[in-house]
Scaffold this active site. Structure first.
Site, PDB file in Angstrom:
ATOM      1  N   GLU A  79      36.977   2.354  41.885  1.00 38.60           N
ATOM      2  CA  GLU A  79      36.042   3.397  41.826  1.00 38.60           C
ATOM      3  C   GLU A  79      35.813   4.104  43.368  1.00 38.60           C
ATOM      4  O   GLU A  79      35.890   5.409  43.567  1.00 38.60           O
ATOM      5  CB  GLU A  79      34.336   3.079  41.467  1.00 38.60           C
ATOM      6  CG  GLU A  79      34.651   2.833  39.984  1.00 38.60           C
ATOM      7  CD  GLU A  79      35.026   3.861  38.969  1.00 38.60           C
ATOM      8  OE1 GLU A  79      34.957   5.060  39.415  1.00 38.60           O
ATOM      9  OE2 GLU A  79      35.310   3.540  37.878  1.00 38.60           O
ATOM     10  N   TYR A  95      26.902   7.787  41.403  1.00 36.38           N
ATOM     11  CA  TYR A  95      28.277   7.904  40.279  1.00 36.38           C
ATOM     12  C   TYR A  95      28.824   6.485  40.487  1.00 36.38           C
ATOM     13  O   TYR A  95      28.938   5.621  39.218  1.00 36.38           O
ATOM     14  CB  TYR A  95      29.497   8.843  40.757  1.00 36.38           C
ATOM     15  CG  TYR A  95      30.624   8.483  40.076  1.00 36.38           C
ATOM     16  CD1 TYR A  95      30.914   8.484  38.604  1.00 36.38           C
ATOM     17  CD2 TYR A  95      31.647   7.762  40.700  1.00 36.38           C
ATOM     18  CE1 TYR A  95      31.998   8.116  38.021  1.00 36.38           C
ATOM     19  CE2 TYR A  95      32.831   7.251  40.171  1.00 36.38           C
ATOM     20  CZ  TYR A  95      32.907   7.485  38.685  1.00 36.38           C
ATOM     21  OH  TYR A  95      33.879   7.007  38.162  1.00 36.38           O
ATOM     22  N   ASP A 110      31.505  11.600  36.373  1.00 43.66           N
ATOM     23  CA  ASP A 110      32.690  12.063  37.270  1.00 43.66           C
ATOM     24  C   ASP A 110      33.097  13.605  36.661  1.00 43.66           C
ATOM     25  O   ASP A 110      32.760  13.834  35.870  1.00 43.66           O
ATOM     26  CB  ASP A 110      33.741  11.124  37.242  1.00 43.66           C
ATOM     27  CG  ASP A 110      34.515  10.991  36.272  1.00 43.66           C
ATOM     28  OD1 ASP A 110      34.170  11.499  34.755  1.00 43.66           O
ATOM     29  OD2 ASP A 110      35.653  10.393  35.969  1.00 43.66           O
TER      30      ASP A 110
END
Length: 354
Positions: free
Chosen positions: A42, A125, A143
């Site tokens: 990520e 996020y 996202d």
């Protein structure tokens, strides 16, 4: 309920069409997602494509298989391996976060959004993605792909970024308590492969029956975005100096700021009217060449300056790196461009041969 039907259709599609990614546990697998690998992926995927990340992810997890391995790594080694991936603050935060996980959490990532948000470099996020995918928490992950799917599914015509709050409300309502991690990854895959920015493949979308924008005939027009401001251009000088034995003059950029902590060629300031700032008093040659590079917020044009230095040269800043111990790949892209450009000419400006 619409949410239940949509979620069921989406997971059924994901079970058959999930992308194969090196950090992902495929649907139906008995394996448990590794929070370290989810976190690593990520961070790398922020502002970067899956195709660009795969090689870096595999190399990083090979060199440092666990968060403890990464936490004990040398800063320069990590920054060098990150070179070329861009957004270098991510690499600095990668190390800070790994060390915080080891020192403050016993080497195990916390399993809630709230606790994950206390770690360096982890924002809303990333915290939601780790909590959802690694720990199966029903955290709405937002996202760019998921924002696009939400804007079309619910026909949200307010431009981004103003629409972000309402898009998150919709995503929260859709997030199930059953398989929330697979749900988040299914939405990501849907946005990446079917609900694409241009020419979405609505005819094969598992959510076509529920998509409000498709029914209105405007799916391809969403999400709307505010007009972008033009990027300014900054200028500067970049200095390529070689010692008599071939060693190259390099410096480590300050820890904070753009390209912070990265190995680099010496440069001047980057501004509208830069002041020349050679790292050593020398006969600098102007080959009438410049390096052009674009960062997120501005374009950069660096005038190249070349110099051959004596063996006893004493620069005001930087250190010499022997060519047999220097890998151009450890330089950020803008400096690798300068290195390659400088290598293409001799000190007198003639094209190099061989």
């Amino acid at each position: 309920m619409r949410e239940n039907t949509t979620g069921t259709e989406l997971l059924a599609w994901y079970d058959q069409n999930a992308r194969v990614l090196p950090w992902r546990v495929p649907p139906g697998s008995d394996a448990t997602p590794d929070p370290y690998r989810i976190w690593m992926s990520e961070i790398m995927l922020q502002q970067t494509t899956v195709a660009a990340v795969k090689t870096y992810f595999e190399r990083f997890t090979s060199l440092w298989p666990t968060v403890a391995d990464l936490a004990s790594a040398e800063d320069a080694a990590v920054m060098g391996e990150w070179a070329g991936l861009g957004y270098y603050a991510r690499a600095r935060n990668l190390l800070k976060c790994a060390r915080a996980v080891v020192s403050d959490h016993g080497g195990a990532f916390p399993d809630t959004e709230e606790a994950l948000l206390t770690l360096p470099g982890i924002g809303p996020y990333t915290a939601a993605a780790i909590a959802s995918i690694a720990f199966n928490r029903p955290a709405p992950v937002m996202d760019g792909n998921i924002e696009r799917v939400m804007s079309r599914l619910f026909c949200v015509e307010t431009p981004l970024p103003k629409s972000k709050p309402v898009l998150k409300v919709h995503a929260t309502r859709l997030t199930p308590t059953h398989r929330p991690g697979d749900h988040a990854q299914a939405l990501m895959d849907l946005g990446a492969t079917i609900c694409t920015p241009k020419s979405p493949a609505c005819g094969i979308c598992p959510l076509m029956g529920a998509c409000t924008a498709r029914k209105a005939g405007i799916a391809a027009d969403l999400p709307r975005k505010m007009p972008k401001k033009p990027k300014p251009t900054r200028f500067g000088y970049v200095y390529l100096a070689r010692r008599a034995d071939g060693a190259l003059l390099l410096e480590t950029r300050p820890g904070k700021g753009l390209l912070g902590g990265m190995l680099a060629l010496p440069t001047s300031d980057w501004s509208d009217a830069p002041t020349p700032a050679p790292p050593i008093d020398a006969d600098w040659h102007d080959p009438n060449l410049e390096v052009r590079h674009t960062f997120t917020h501005f374009h950069l044009r660096l005038a190249l300056r070349l110099a051959d230095l004596p063996q006893d040269a004493a620069p005001e800043r930087g250190t010499f790196a022997p060519m047999d111990k220097f890998a151009p790949s450890t330089l950020p892209t803008v400096f690798r461009k300068a290195f390659d450009l400088g290598r293409s000419v001799n000190i007198d400006g003639a094209s190099a041969k061989g």
